[in-house]
Design an enzyme around this catalytic site. Structure first.
Site, mmCIF file in Angstrom:
data_model
loop_
_atom_site.group_PDB
_atom_site.id
_atom_site.type_symbol
_atom_site.label_atom_id
_atom_site.label_comp_id
_atom_site.label_asym_id
_atom_site.label_seq_id
_atom_site.Cartn_x
_atom_site.Cartn_y
_atom_site.Cartn_z
ATOM 1 N N ALA A 17 6.987 -13.389 -8.881
ATOM 2 C CA ALA A 17 7.334 -13.476 -7.453
ATOM 3 C C ALA A 17 7.952 -14.823 -7.139
ATOM 4 O O ALA A 17 8.934 -14.925 -6.385
ATOM 5 C CB ALA A 17 6.094 -13.252 -6.593
ATOM 6 N N SER A 37 -0.290 -11.516 0.409
ATOM 7 C CA SER A 37 -1.209 -11.537 -0.721
ATOM 8 C C SER A 37 -2.568 -11.136 -0.192
ATOM 9 O O SER A 37 -2.874 -11.326 0.991
ATOM 10 C CB SER A 37 -1.275 -12.938 -1.345
ATOM 11 O OG SER A 37 -2.323 -13.009 -2.299
ATOM 12 N N ARG A 38 -3.402 -10.584 -1.064
ATOM 13 C CA ARG A 38 -4.761 -10.254 -0.639
ATOM 14 C C ARG A 38 -5.614 -11.515 -0.485
ATOM 15 O O ARG A 38 -6.730 -11.435 0.009
ATOM 16 C CB ARG A 38 -5.391 -9.282 -1.630
ATOM 17 C CG ARG A 38 -4.823 -7.869 -1.454
ATOM 18 C CD ARG A 38 -5.348 -6.912 -2.486
ATOM 19 N NE ARG A 38 -5.028 -5.525 -2.123
ATOM 20 C CZ ARG A 38 -5.169 -4.496 -2.939
ATOM 21 N NH1 ARG A 38 -5.629 -4.680 -4.166
ATOM 22 N NH2 ARG A 38 -4.852 -3.272 -2.536
ATOM 23 N N HIS A 80 1.485 -1.031 -8.418
ATOM 24 C CA HIS A 80 2.809 -0.726 -7.867
ATOM 25 C C HIS A 80 2.800 0.530 -7.004
ATOM 26 O O HIS A 80 3.429 0.559 -5.937
ATOM 27 C CB HIS A 80 3.830 -0.560 -8.994
ATOM 28 C CG HIS A 80 4.235 -1.846 -9.624
ATOM 29 N ND1 HIS A 80 5.085 -1.913 -10.717
ATOM 30 C CD2 HIS A 80 3.935 -3.134 -9.318
ATOM 31 C CE1 HIS A 80 5.265 -3.182 -11.055
ATOM 32 N NE2 HIS A 80 4.575 -3.927 -10.216
ATOM 33 N N LYS A 98 9.063 -3.858 -12.721
ATOM 34 C CA LYS A 98 8.790 -2.946 -13.816
ATOM 35 C C LYS A 98 7.569 -3.459 -14.586
ATOM 36 O O LYS A 98 7.224 -4.653 -14.454
ATOM 37 C CB LYS A 98 10.009 -2.782 -14.725
ATOM 38 C CG LYS A 98 10.327 -3.973 -15.635
ATOM 39 C CD LYS A 98 10.937 -5.104 -14.960
ATOM 40 C CE LYS A 98 10.911 -6.379 -15.763
ATOM 41 N NZ LYS A 98 10.817 -7.546 -14.923
ATOM 42 N N ASP A 179 4.354 -3.761 -20.413
ATOM 43 C CA ASP A 179 4.786 -5.105 -20.055
ATOM 44 C C ASP A 179 6.058 -5.510 -20.783
ATOM 45 O O ASP A 179 6.960 -6.105 -20.198
ATOM 46 C CB ASP A 179 3.672 -6.106 -20.360
ATOM 47 C CG ASP A 179 3.643 -7.257 -19.368
ATOM 48 O OD1 ASP A 179 4.189 -8.315 -19.681
ATOM 49 O OD2 ASP A 179 3.102 -7.085 -18.262
#
Length: 342
Positions: A17, A37-38, A80, A98, A179
Site C-alpha cells: 500500500a 485500516s482496522r 480481498h 493479487k 503470493d
C-alpha cells in the site's frame, strides 16, 4: 472526472500500500483523499505520510466516502473478497491486489458484484500494465518467434520464513503459490490463455501451505508451460518463451523487467530495453494510470487486465492447489468447478 484529479482511497497500510501510494503521489492527475485500516492509529499515520485528507478505522467508512472515486485494496489476499466486496457494494470502483482472491469462487463473486453495481473492477496485476511486457506480448502476437511452444518462468524467495510469518499462515492464504506463483501463471496465460491441462506437485510446510510448487500446464494445441515458485529458496526469477522460429528471454525480475532479448532464427539477437521515461522498474504507476484512463472513459474493466483473464488465472491456481493438496480454512475439498480439468 475528465477535468479533475482521480480521487483514491487506500484500504490497508502495509508495504505494498505504501509503495502504491508513493507512486500515486508522483502522478499529477491522482490524489489520495482517504485511507482505511482496522487500526485507527495505522490509518492516521499513513494519511499523514501521504497527505490523505481523511483516515478511517474501519473499511465501511472508506467504502461509504462519496468523494472517493476508486479504492485500492491492499490487504492480504485472504481478505480481498471481503474488502473489495464492501467497496463494490457501496458503489466504489476497485483496484484489488493479487492474488485476486483465495479461489475462483470468490473471484467470481467479486466480478458478479461489480457487474451488479456497474462498477469498475481490476486485479492489480502490474506486470500486465508494464510497457515492456506489453511490447513482449505484441511481438509474440505478431509472430516474431512463430507459434509458441513452451513458456518457462520461476519466482522464489530464499527465506527461511518462521512459522508465524504470513507466508506460512493458512488463514492468510499463505504459501508460495498465491503470493509468488501467481506471476509465472499469469505470464504463461498472458501469452497462451487458459490451459487445457494442469499437473502440479508441492512441498508442504507443517502448517499445510506450499513451501514450493512446480506446475506443468498444457494446451491442446501442443504448447507447454513449466512453472515454479518457492518460499524455501531464491530462484533466478526469469522467464523464457520459445516459439517455432525463435525465443524471448527475460532476465531476473521478469514480471517488471528492464530489458528482454529476442532471438530469431538466423538473425542476431535484439535487445529491447525499458524507456527511462516510464520510471523505475519497480514502479506501480502503470496500473494506476490504466485505472484512471478507464475511469475517465467510462469503462468497467481494463482491456490490459480483463476480468475473464483474472478468473482464468484463479481457476488455474485452484487446479494447481487441488493437485498439490493445498487447502485453506473453510474450503471444501471439491469446492471449485475448475478442478474438474485434467
Amino acid at each position: 472526472m475528465a477535468e479533475r484529479s482521480v480521487r483514491w482511497g487506500i484500504l490497508a497500510t502495509g508495504g505494498i500500500a505504501a509503495a502504491f501510494a508513493a507512486d500515486l503521489v508522483d502522478l499529477p492527475d491522482a490524489r489520495i483523499v482517504a485511507v482505511a485500516s482496522r487500526r485507527p492509529e495505522s490509518a492516521a499515520a499513513f494519511a499523514e505520510r501521504f497527505g490523505a485528507e481523511r483516515a478511517y478505522g474501519d473499511w465501511e467508512s472508506l467504502a461509504a466516502d462519496a468523494e472517493v472515486d476508486v479504492v485500492y485494496v491492499a490487504t492480504p489476499h485472504s481478505a480481498h473478497r471481503a474488502a473489495a466486496g464492501v467497496c463494490l457494494a457501496a458503489g466504489r470502483n476497485v483496484l484489488c491486489e493479487k492474488a485476486f482472491t483465495l479461489n475462483a469462487r470468490e473471484a467470481g463473486e467479486l466480478v458478479a458484484l461489480a457487474k451488479e453495481h456497474d462498477r469498475f473492477l481490476m486485479e492489480a496485476m502490474w506486470m500486465y500494465c508494464n510497457p515492456l511486457i506489453r511490447r513482449l506480448k505484441a511481438l509474440v502476437e505478431d509472430g516474431a518467434i512463430g507459434e509458441v511452444r513452451t513458456v518457462q518462468a520461476d519466482f522464489g524467495l530464499a527465506g527461511p520464513f518462521p512459522a508465524a510469518h504470513r507466508l506460512r499462515d493458512p488463514a492468510l492464504g499463505g504459501g508460495a503459490l498465491l503470493d509468488l506463483g501467481v506471476y509465472p501463471v499469469s505470464f504463461a496465460q498472458l501469452l497462451l490463455g487458459e490451459p487445457d491441462g494442469v499437473a502440479a506437485r508441492s512441498v508442504l510446510s507443517p502448517e499445510g501451505v506450499d513451501l514450493q510448487t512446480g506446475a506443468l500446464l498444457s494446451w491442446d494445441g501442443g504448447a507447454l508451460a513449466t512453472l515454479h515458485c518457492s518460499i524455501a529458496g531464491g530462484t533466478a526469477v526469469t522467464a523464457s518463451v520459445t516459439g517455432s522460429r525463435g525465443r524471448i528471454d527475460v532476465p531476473s525480475g521478469f514480471f517488471h523487467p528492464d530489458r528482454f532479448v529476442l532471438h530469431r532464427d538466423g538473425r542476431e539477437p535484439e535487445e529491447f530495453a525499458a524507456d527511462p521515461a516510464d520510471g523505475p522498474r519497480t514502479s506501480l504507476r502503470h496500473e494506476a494510470v490504466e485505472v484512471m484512463r478507464a475511469l475517465r472513459t467510462g469503462e468497467t474493466e481494463s482491456p490490459l487486465v480483463p476480468l475473464e483473464g483474472t478468473l482464468a488465472v484463479m481457476r488455474t491456481l485452484d487446479a494447481i492447489r487441488d493437485r498439490a493438496g493445498v487447502r485453506y480454512p473453510g474450503e471444501a475439498d471439491a469446492a471449485h468447478a475448475s478442478l474438474a480439468r485434467t
